[in-house]
Design a protein around this motif. Sequence first.
Motif, PDB file in Angstrom:
ATOM      1  N   VAL A  31       0.842  -1.206   0.000  1.00 34.61           N
ATOM      2  CA  VAL A  31       0.000   0.000   0.000  1.00 34.61           C
ATOM      3  C   VAL A  31       0.875   1.252   0.000  1.00 34.61           C
ATOM      4  O   VAL A  31       0.587   2.209  -0.731  1.00 34.61           O
ATOM      5  N   ASP A  32       1.950   1.246   0.786  1.00 31.76           N
ATOM      6  CA  ASP A  32       2.858   2.397   0.802  1.00 31.76           C
ATOM      7  C   ASP A  32       3.502   2.620  -0.566  1.00 31.76           C
ATOM      8  O   ASP A  32       3.689   3.765  -0.992  1.00 31.76           O
ATOM      9  N   MET A  33       3.817   1.537  -1.273  1.00 32.97           N
ATOM     10  CA  MET A  33       4.381   1.682  -2.625  1.00 32.97           C
ATOM     11  C   MET A  33       3.358   2.329  -3.559  1.00 32.97           C
ATOM     12  O   MET A  33       3.710   3.197  -4.370  1.00 32.97           O
ATOM     13  N   GLU A  34       2.100   1.931  -3.448  1.00 31.11           N
ATOM     14  CA  GLU A  34       1.053   2.521  -4.286  1.00 31.11           C
ATOM     15  C   GLU A  34       0.800   3.984  -3.907  1.00 31.11           C
ATOM     16  O   GLU A  34       0.566   4.818  -4.778  1.00 31.11           O
ATOM     17  N   LEU A  35       0.861   4.300  -2.611  1.00 32.31           N
ATOM     18  CA  LEU A  35       0.699   5.692  -2.181  1.00 32.31           C
ATOM     19  C   LEU A  35       1.845   6.552  -2.714  1.00 32.31           C
ATOM     20  O   LEU A  35       1.622   7.698  -3.120  1.00 32.31           O
ATOM     21  N   THR A  36       3.048   6.002  -2.738  1.00 29.97           N
ATOM     22  CA  THR A  36       4.200   6.724  -3.288  1.00 29.97           C
ATOM     23  C   THR A  36       3.976   7.015  -4.766  1.00 29.97           C
ATOM     24  O   THR A  36       4.304   8.108  -5.247  1.00 29.97           O
ATOM     25  N   LYS A  37       3.405   6.055  -5.494  1.00 34.24           N
ATOM     26  CA  LYS A  37       3.099   6.274  -6.911  1.00 34.24           C
ATOM     27  C   LYS A  37       2.061   7.387  -7.079  1.00 34.24           C
ATOM     28  O   LYS A  37       2.069   8.100  -8.075  1.00 34.24           O
ATOM     29  N   LEU A  38       1.158   7.512  -6.075  1.00 30.66           N
ATOM     30  CA  LEU A  38       0.169   8.596  -6.107  1.00 30.66           C
ATOM     31  C   LEU A  38       0.755   9.920  -5.652  1.00 30.66           C
ATOM     32  O   LEU A  38       0.106  10.963  -5.749  1.00 30.66           O
ATOM     33  N   GLY A  39       1.970   9.892  -5.099  1.00 31.81           N
ATOM     34  CA  GLY A  39       2.655  11.114  -4.684  1.00 31.81           C
ATOM     35  C   GLY A  39       2.323  11.570  -3.280  1.00 31.81           C
ATOM     36  O   GLY A  39       2.493  12.743  -2.964  1.00 31.81           O
ATOM     37  N   VAL A  40       1.878  10.652  -2.420  1.00 30.16           N
ATOM     38  CA  VAL A  40       1.568  11.010  -1.033  1.00 30.16           C
ATOM     39  C   VAL A  40       2.164   9.975  -0.091  1.00 30.16           C
ATOM     40  O   VAL A  40       2.543   8.885  -0.502  1.00 30.16           O
ATOM     41  N   THR A  41       2.258  10.355   1.178  1.00 37.47           N
ATOM     42  CA  THR A  41       2.690   9.408   2.209  1.00 37.47           C
ATOM     43  C   THR A  41       1.460   8.930   2.955  1.00 37.47           C
ATOM     44  O   THR A  41       0.385   9.525   2.854  1.00 37.47           O
ATOM     45  N   ARG A  42       1.617   7.882   3.728  1.00 34.99           N
ATOM     46  CA  ARG A  42       0.478   7.332   4.469  1.00 34.99           C
ATOM     47  C   ARG A  42      -0.109   8.358   5.444  1.00 34.99           C
ATOM     48  O   ARG A  42      -1.320   8.468   5.580  1.00 34.99           O
ATOM     49  N   SER A  43       0.748   9.110   6.100  1.00 33.26           N
ATOM     50  CA  SER A  43       0.262  10.081   7.088  1.00 33.26           C
ATOM     51  C   SER A  43      -0.467  11.255   6.430  1.00 33.26           C
ATOM     52  O   SER A  43      -1.371  11.837   7.027  1.00 33.26           O
ATOM     53  N   ALA A  44      -0.098  11.592   5.202  1.00 30.85           N
ATOM     54  CA  ALA A  44      -0.722  12.725   4.520  1.00 30.85           C
ATOM     55  C   ALA A  44      -1.844  12.308   3.562  1.00 30.85           C
ATOM     56  O   ALA A  44      -2.506  13.163   2.987  1.00 30.85           O
ATOM     57  N   ALA A  45      -2.060  11.029   3.420  1.00 29.58           N
ATOM     58  CA  ALA A  45      -3.045  10.546   2.441  1.00 29.58           C
ATOM     59  C   ALA A  45      -4.471  10.748   2.927  1.00 29.58           C
ATOM     60  O   ALA A  45      -4.768  10.584   4.112  1.00 29.58           O
ATOM     61  N   GLN A  46      -5.333  11.121   2.006  1.00 31.89           N
ATOM     62  CA  GLN A  46      -6.761  11.201   2.282  1.00 31.89           C
ATOM     63  C   GLN A  46      -7.319   9.771   2.315  1.00 31.89           C
ATOM     64  O   GLN A  46      -6.746   8.867   1.712  1.00 31.89           O
ATOM     65  N   PRO A  47      -8.455   9.557   2.999  1.00 28.22           N
ATOM     66  CA  PRO A  47      -9.048   8.209   3.026  1.00 28.22           C
ATOM     67  C   PRO A  47      -9.331   7.641   1.627  1.00 28.22           C
ATOM     68  O   PRO A  47      -9.130   6.447   1.394  1.00 28.22           O
ATOM     69  N   SER A  48      -9.725   8.490   0.690  1.00 31.31           N
ATOM     70  CA  SER A  48      -9.992   8.003  -0.670  1.00 31.31           C
ATOM     71  C   SER A  48      -8.703   7.547  -1.355  1.00 31.31           C
ATOM     72  O   SER A  48      -8.692   6.563  -2.097  1.00 31.31           O
ATOM     73  N   GLU A  49      -7.600   8.254  -1.091  1.00 30.36           N
ATOM     74  CA  GLU A  49      -6.310   7.859  -1.664  1.00 30.36           C
ATOM     75  C   GLU A  49      -5.822   6.542  -1.066  1.00 30.36           C
ATOM     76  O   GLU A  49      -5.272   5.703  -1.775  1.00 30.36           O
ATOM     77  N   THR A  50      -6.057   6.376   0.233  1.00 34.38           N
ATOM     78  CA  THR A  50      -5.672   5.124   0.888  1.00 34.38           C
ATOM     79  C   THR A  50      -6.480   3.963   0.327  1.00 34.38           C
ATOM     80  O   THR A  50      -5.930   2.891   0.052  1.00 34.38           O
ATOM     81  N   ARG A  51      -7.797   4.162   0.143  1.00 34.88           N
ATOM     82  CA  ARG A  51      -8.638   3.103  -0.439  1.00 34.88           C
ATOM     83  C   ARG A  51      -8.185   2.758  -1.860  1.00 34.88           C
ATOM     84  O   ARG A  51      -8.138   1.592  -2.238  1.00 34.88           O
ATOM     85  N   THR A  52      -7.846   3.777  -2.646  1.00 37.11           N
ATOM     86  CA  THR A  52      -7.358   3.551  -4.015  1.00 37.11           C
ATOM     87  C   THR A  52      -6.056   2.747  -3.991  1.00 37.11           C
ATOM     88  O   THR A  52      -5.900   1.792  -4.761  1.00 37.11           O
TER      89      THR A  52
END
Length: 139
Positions: A31-52
Motif C-alpha cells: 500500500v505504501d508503494m502505491e501511495l508513493t506512486k500517487l505522490g503522497v505518504t500514508r500520514s498525509a493521504a486522504q481516506p480516498s487515496e488510501t482506499r485507491t
Amino acid sequence: MTNDKFYNTFKNNDSVMEKFGGSIGINTVLVDMELTKLGVTRSAAQPSETRTAEERSRNKFMGNAMFLGSEKTICRKLHEEADSKRTMGTDFYPKGPVETLRCLKSCNQDPRNAVKVVNSTEGVSFVNDGGKSGNKHAQ
C-alpha cells in the motif's frame, strides 16, 4: 484445470476469505508503494487515496498470485519469459486477475509442454507372494 476454471476457483477462494474477515494483498508495504506512486505518504493521504492504494495493491497482488499459481506445464514459455524479464528488472507480471486471465488465455499452449499421464486409470498393485520373500508377516 482450464484457465477459466482456475480463475473461478481463485475468485471463490478469495470470496470465502473475505467472508470470514480476511483480506489478500492489503499489505502495508504494498500500500505504501502505491501511495508513493500517487505522490503522497500514508500520514498525509486522504481516506480516498488510501482506499485507491489498497485496491491497486490488492489487484496487483491477486494478479501475481494467480499468475504464479497457474498451470506451468501449459504456459511454461510465458512463465520463463516473466522470470527472465524480472531478472532484467522489467515488470512483466500482470496488474490484476482479469489481465492475468487474458494473458494466460493468450499464451502459447505448446503441446510439448503438456504433462503426459500414463495409465491414469490403473493404481499401484501390491502382491503378496506367500512369505517366500522373507517377509515374516506375509502369508
